[in-house]
Design a protein around this motif. Structure first.
Motif, short mmCIF file in Angstrom:
data_model
loop_
_atom_site.label_atom_id
_atom_site.label_comp_id
_atom_site.label_asym_id
_atom_site.label_seq_id
_atom_site.Cartn_x
_atom_site.Cartn_y
_atom_site.Cartn_z
N HIS A 1 0.84 -1.20 0.00
CA HIS A 1 0.00 0.00 0.00
C HIS A 1 0.88 1.26 0.00
O HIS A 1 0.60 2.22 -0.73
CB HIS A 1 -0.92 -0.01 1.21
CG HIS A 1 -1.73 1.25 1.35
ND1 HIS A 1 -2.80 1.54 0.52
CD2 HIS A 1 -1.62 2.31 2.20
CE1 HIS A 1 -3.31 2.71 0.86
NE2 HIS A 1 -2.61 3.20 1.87
N CYS A 2 1.93 1.24 0.80
CA CYS A 2 2.87 2.36 0.80
C CYS A 2 3.54 2.53 -0.55
O CYS A 2 3.80 3.65 -1.00
CB CYS A 2 3.92 2.16 1.89
SG CYS A 2 3.28 2.19 3.58
N VAL B 1 2.20 1.83 -3.44
CA VAL B 1 1.22 2.45 -4.33
C VAL B 1 1.17 3.96 -4.10
O VAL B 1 1.18 4.75 -5.06
CB VAL B 1 -0.17 1.82 -4.11
CG1 VAL B 1 -1.25 2.62 -4.85
CG2 VAL B 1 -0.18 0.38 -4.57
N VAL B 2 1.12 4.36 -2.84
CA VAL B 2 1.08 5.79 -2.52
C VAL B 2 2.34 6.49 -3.03
O VAL B 2 2.28 7.57 -3.61
CB VAL B 2 0.92 5.99 -1.00
CG1 VAL B 2 1.02 7.47 -0.65
CG2 VAL B 2 -0.41 5.41 -0.52
N ALA B 3 3.50 5.85 -2.83
CA ALA B 3 4.75 6.44 -3.28
C ALA B 3 4.82 6.50 -4.80
O ALA B 3 5.31 7.49 -5.37
CB ALA B 3 5.93 5.64 -2.73
N ARG C 1 2.32 6.71 -6.91
CA ARG C 1 1.43 7.76 -7.40
C ARG C 1 2.01 9.14 -7.17
O ARG C 1 1.71 10.08 -7.92
CB ARG C 1 0.07 7.64 -6.71
CG ARG C 1 -0.73 6.42 -7.15
CD ARG C 1 -2.00 6.25 -6.33
NE ARG C 1 -2.78 5.11 -6.80
CZ ARG C 1 -3.88 4.66 -6.20
NH1 ARG C 1 -4.32 5.27 -5.09
NH2 ARG C 1 -4.52 3.61 -6.67
N GLY C 2 2.85 9.27 -6.15
CA GLY C 2 3.51 10.55 -5.89
C GLY C 2 4.82 10.72 -6.63
O GLY C 2 5.47 11.75 -6.48
N THR D 1 11.25 5.60 -2.39
CA THR D 1 10.28 5.02 -1.45
C THR D 1 9.56 3.83 -2.07
O THR D 1 9.29 2.83 -1.40
CB THR D 1 9.26 6.08 -1.01
OG1 THR D 1 9.95 7.22 -0.49
CG2 THR D 1 8.31 5.53 0.03
N THR D 2 9.26 3.94 -3.35
CA THR D 2 8.60 2.83 -4.05
C THR D 2 9.49 1.59 -4.06
O THR D 2 9.02 0.47 -3.78
CB THR D 2 8.26 3.23 -5.50
OG1 THR D 2 7.43 4.40 -5.48
CG2 THR D 2 7.53 2.10 -6.21
N ARG E 1 3.44 2.20 -12.45
CA ARG E 1 2.46 2.48 -11.41
C ARG E 1 1.34 1.45 -11.43
O ARG E 1 0.88 0.99 -10.38
CB ARG E 1 1.90 3.89 -11.59
CG ARG E 1 0.95 4.31 -10.47
CD ARG E 1 0.67 5.81 -10.54
NE ARG E 1 0.11 6.21 -11.82
CZ ARG E 1 0.75 6.92 -12.73
NH1 ARG E 1 2.00 7.32 -12.51
NH2 ARG E 1 0.17 7.25 -13.87
N GLU F 1 0.20 -1.22 -8.46
CA GLU F 1 -1.19 -1.28 -7.99
C GLU F 1 -1.75 -2.69 -8.11
O GLU F 1 -2.50 -3.15 -7.24
CB GLU F 1 -2.05 -0.30 -8.79
CG GLU F 1 -1.72 1.16 -8.51
CD GLU F 1 -2.50 2.11 -9.41
OE1 GLU F 1 -3.20 1.60 -10.32
OE2 GLU F 1 -2.42 3.34 -9.20
#
Length: 235
Positions: A104-105, A107-109, A111-112, A117-118, A195, A199
């Motif tokens: 989940h982290c 995915v957030v990274a 998208r940013g 971090t990804t 991305r 996901e």
């Protein structure tokens, strides 16, 4: 039969919620705005891979629901003797939860656009998943050392079958996760394709974690009480 109906009901509710968020039932021809301009999150923008993975996960959920139903039916026989719950399964559950949170982290990274971090989150998810599989093998060895072999009792066979099938699905997911990790480490920027891959991995792991929670409740012997509670709520 009650177990499989409850399980399938949960799957359908989750699928309906996800499809609603994707605006699968939207009617763009009735929406206002410039002619020919579709909403940004219209169904035409939904990746085909997500739809395909959603169908696959529904099939996987149905498969484990059938296993759970067979488990309950076999429990009615007098020779049923459930093996003791290995303590390591509690630790394994936490580790699989960490893998799901890490994805989940990721995915957030992604998208940013945060590449470092990804990469870190994907690597953490992969390592946690491998540790989970190792923990499952430890649970098998503990049961075998205590004399709970595959052929001793039908309950033992169900334990090895159910946990083994879940482990195989984790291994299959690791193939896709490994490919995604490789692509992310070889790229300099987060593209739309990367991305999407992150996901998809997160979707797969989230569902497998939910399935494992259901299997954990089943193998721990709490499922009968849960089904009885559900029956009282439905009556």
């Amino acid at each position: 039969m009650s177990v499989i109906l409850v399980f399938l009901l949960v799957i359908f509710c989750v699928a309906g919620w996800w499809l609603a968020n994707q605006r699968i039932m939207s009617k763009p021809w009735l929406e206002g705005g410039v002619v020919g301009a579709l909403p940004d999150n219209d169904v035409t923008h939904m990746p085909t891979a997500k739809v395909g993975l959603g169908v696959l996960l529904a099939v996987i959920g149905g498969l484990f629901a059938l296993f759970a139903s067979a488990y309950f039916m076999r429990m009615e026989y007098a020779d049923w003797q459930a093996p003791p719950m290995p303590a390591v399964l509690w630790l394994n559950t936490g580790i699989l939860a960490l893998a799901s949170v890490a994805l989940h982290c990721a995915v957030v990274a992604a998208r940013g656009g945060r590449m470092d971090t990804t990469r870190l989150a994907l690597a953490a998810a992969a390592i946690a998943s491998l540790v989970f599989l190792a923990g499952q093998l430890v649970a098998w060895r503990e049961l075998a050392a205590e004399g709970h072999n595959l052929r001793v009792n039908a309950a033992n066979g169900f334990f090895y079958l159910i946990t083994g099938m879940h482990g195989l699905h984790i291994i299959g997911g690791l193939v896709g996760l490994g490919w995604t990790v490789r692509q992310v480490w070889r790229s300099q920027t987060i593209t739309a394709r990367l991305r999407l891959g992150v996901e998809l991995c997160a979707m797969y792991w989230h569902v497998l974690f939910v399935i494992w929670l259901g299997l954990f409740v089943l193998l721990a012997g709490w499922a009968s009480n849960l089904v009885a509670a559900c029956r009282q709520l439905l009556m």
